[in-house]
Design an enzyme around this catalytic site. Sequence first.
Site, PDB file in Angstrom:
ATOM      1  N   LYS A 138      -4.065  76.303 108.718  1.00 28.17           N
ATOM      2  CA  LYS A 138      -3.645  76.589 110.610  1.00 28.17           C
ATOM      3  C   LYS A 138      -5.932  76.303 110.623  1.00 28.17           C
ATOM      4  O   LYS A 138      -6.406  76.229 111.154  1.00 28.17           O
ATOM      5  CB  LYS A 138      -3.946  78.026 110.562  1.00 28.17           C
ATOM      6  CG  LYS A 138      -3.045  79.386 109.458  1.00 28.17           C
ATOM      7  CD  LYS A 138      -2.231  80.698 110.575  1.00 28.17           C
ATOM      8  CE  LYS A 138      -1.281  80.972 109.400  1.00 28.17           C
ATOM      9  NZ  LYS A 138      -0.088  81.016 109.976  1.00 28.17           N
ATOM     10  N   LYS A 163      -4.543  70.614 102.319  1.00 30.03           N
ATOM     11  CA  LYS A 163      -2.456  71.035 103.097  1.00 30.03           C
ATOM     12  C   LYS A 163      -2.753  70.885 105.023  1.00 30.03           C
ATOM     13  O   LYS A 163      -3.764  71.812 104.671  1.00 30.03           O
ATOM     14  CB  LYS A 163      -2.392  72.332 102.207  1.00 30.03           C
ATOM     15  CG  LYS A 163      -3.263  73.338 102.280  1.00 30.03           C
ATOM     16  CD  LYS A 163      -2.493  74.868 101.926  1.00 30.03           C
ATOM     17  CE  LYS A 163      -2.981  76.045 102.831  1.00 30.03           C
ATOM     18  NZ  LYS A 163      -3.124  77.499 102.348  1.00 30.03           N
ATOM     19  N   LYS A 211     -11.676  82.558  99.450  1.00 34.11           N
ATOM     20  CA  LYS A 211     -11.912  83.352 101.400  1.00 34.11           C
ATOM     21  C   LYS A 211     -13.006  84.109 101.386  1.00 34.11           C
ATOM     22  O   LYS A 211     -13.668  84.126 102.220  1.00 34.11           O
ATOM     23  CB  LYS A 211     -10.298  83.941 101.830  1.00 34.11           C
ATOM     24  CG  LYS A 211      -8.836  83.059 101.901  1.00 34.11           C
ATOM     25  CD  LYS A 211      -7.893  83.906 102.477  1.00 34.11           C
ATOM     26  CE  LYS A 211      -6.821  83.177 102.701  1.00 34.11           C
ATOM     27  NZ  LYS A 211      -5.438  83.576 102.965  1.00 34.11           N
TER      28      LYS A 211
HETATM   29  P1  TYM Z   1       1.794  82.134 104.158  1.00 36.38           P
HETATM   30  O1  TYM Z   1       2.167  83.023 105.267  1.00 36.38           O
HETATM   31  O2  TYM Z   1       0.844  81.018 104.413  1.00 36.38           O
HETATM   32  O3  TYM Z   1       2.738  80.564 104.073  1.00 36.38           O
HETATM   33  C1  TYM Z   1       4.210  81.353 104.454  1.00 36.38           C
HETATM   34  C2  TYM Z   1       5.010  79.794 103.690  1.00 36.38           C
HETATM   35  O4  TYM Z   1       4.501  78.515 103.820  1.00 36.38           O
HETATM   36  C3  TYM Z   1       4.684  78.146 102.667  1.00 36.38           C
HETATM   37  N1  TYM Z   1       3.075  76.399 103.129  1.00 36.38           N
HETATM   38  C4  TYM Z   1       3.332  75.803 102.806  1.00 36.38           C
HETATM   39  N2  TYM Z   1       4.303  74.680 102.514  1.00 36.38           N
HETATM   40  C5  TYM Z   1       4.040  73.351 102.253  1.00 36.38           C
HETATM   41  N3  TYM Z   1       3.158  73.072 102.784  1.00 36.38           N
HETATM   42  C6  TYM Z   1       1.830  73.683 103.370  1.00 36.38           C
HETATM   43  N4  TYM Z   1       0.771  72.746 104.024  1.00 36.38           N
HETATM   44  C7  TYM Z   1       2.251  74.688 103.357  1.00 36.38           C
HETATM   45  N5  TYM Z   1       1.265  75.487 104.022  1.00 36.38           N
HETATM   46  C8  TYM Z   1       2.298  76.993 103.950  1.00 36.38           C
HETATM   47  C9  TYM Z   1       3.640  78.851 101.867  1.00 36.38           C
HETATM   48  O5  TYM Z   1       3.432  78.108 100.738  1.00 36.38           O
HETATM   49  C10 TYM Z   1       4.699  80.040 102.054  1.00 36.38           C
HETATM   50  O6  TYM Z   1       5.929  80.253 101.149  1.00 36.38           O
HETATM   51  N6  TYM Z   1       1.063  84.832 100.363  1.00 36.38           N
HETATM   52  C11 TYM Z   1       2.096  84.320 101.147  1.00 36.38           C
HETATM   53  C12 TYM Z   1       3.109  85.440 101.792  1.00 36.38           C
HETATM   54  C13 TYM Z   1       4.221  86.611 100.910  1.00 36.38           C
HETATM   55  C14 TYM Z   1       5.120  85.969 100.198  1.00 36.38           C
HETATM   56  C15 TYM Z   1       5.334  87.346 100.031  1.00 36.38           C
HETATM   57  C16 TYM Z   1       5.627  84.427 100.040  1.00 36.38           C
HETATM   58  C17 TYM Z   1       3.371  87.785 101.213  1.00 36.38           C
HETATM   59  N7  TYM Z   1       4.417  88.834 100.643  1.00 36.38           N
HETATM   60  C18 TYM Z   1       6.475  87.720  98.778  1.00 36.38           C
HETATM   61  C19 TYM Z   1       6.694  85.165  99.324  1.00 36.38           C
HETATM   62  C20 TYM Z   1       6.852  86.617  98.517  1.00 36.38           C
HETATM   63  C21 TYM Z   1       1.470  83.696 102.014  1.00 36.38           C
HETATM   64  O7  TYM Z   1       0.335  83.972 102.889  1.00 36.38           O
HETATM   65  O8  TYM Z   1       1.997  82.585 102.875  1.00 36.38           O
END
Ligand code: TYM
Length: 335
Positions: A199, A196, A112
């Site tokens: 968005k 993957k 990023k």
């Molecule tokens: P975020 O908001 O990008 O995504 C939310 C969850 O969706 C999963 N994910 C996917 N799984 C499978 N295939 C995909 N293409 C795909 N895209 C997204 C992500 O792995 C995630 O589980 N940093 C985290 C948010 C966060 C968090 C936390 C998670 C903040 N604090 C504490 C766990 C524990 C994030 O940006 O997820």
Amino acid sequence: RPRILSGMQPTSDSLHLGNYLGALTQWVALQEHNEALYCVVDLHALTVNPDPAALRERTRRTAAQYLAGGVDPERSVLFVQSHVPEHTELAWLLSCQTGFGEASRMTQFKDKSAKQGTDGTTVGLFTYPVLMAADILLYDSALVPVGEDQRQHLELTRDLAERLNARFGEGTVVVPEAHIVKATAKIQDLSEPTAKMSKSNNGGKGVVWLLEDPKKAAKAIKAAVTDADETYGVRYDPQAKPGISNLLTIFSAVTGRDVDTIAAEYDGRGYGYLKKDLADAVVEFLVPFQERAATYLADPAQLDKVLADGAQRARAMARPVLSRVYERFGLLPAS
Ligand code: TYM
């Protein structure tokens, strides 16, 4: 009962199928036998500098989708991260234990920040994984259900937890484990099956949004890039056939049927049949999901009440953990 914690960023109007299959389905399964906390990580979303009105709206929409997907607010603690100030308090302590180089090595940060340049990249984006570690450690969480893309952040969280226990004594924090379900941990983009689903990829062309018109989702599936493989072989082989394998993964996950059984059914018949039936299956899943989400969104006051109740319960769990860590660090108690 082991504690579970996870969260998603409210950075778009809708979650996508990757979020649902990679994370939300596991959340729902895990709430059965564990003490689970699921939050909307609105503070993390600030790293993309969102419009305030959009952020408010997306925070509710994200919570509504957790509920529509089956998170049960009686059984699980459903809350908004910024409602529990202990998250940012613990994050400061952790940031004083995180190496600059260590944080610089996070691949999501590197990707990023490379796109945004030094001046476009905020300190918040840099410390993002530290806040995530705080989310997890604040509740003595044992398991963190996420998709594959969060693995490195979980490793950092574990390193920090072990460091705290080594410096401040065993039992300062619980060392958590990632819960990553291999089959669905990386749902790929329909228009670019080697990347993957996300968005930001390809302007969102290959994404199935949970709240979009199901006709559009069907269209995206029918337009999915399949493999330049003359044989029309339908088999699960992510290396040789990333496009078909991704469709099989999604098909299996939304119907509960076995990947190989589905593959055998469509093998040799041409990809069009597979895509058409998968599109139907996804639409069948999306329609009731959207109805449920709409019900929650139709009553924002009730939704806010659910979130307020969750925040109260989360705070009660967070407070003693934070006090323990403050004490271990040598911060003088206020009373
Ligand atoms: P975020 O908001 O990008 O995504 C939310 C969850 O969706 C999963 N994910 C996917 N799984 C499978 N295939 C995909 N293409 C795909 N895209 C997204 C992500 O792995 C995630 O589980 N940093 C985290 C948010 C966060 C968090 C936390 C998670 C903040 N604090 C504490 C766990 C524990 C994030 O940006 O997820």
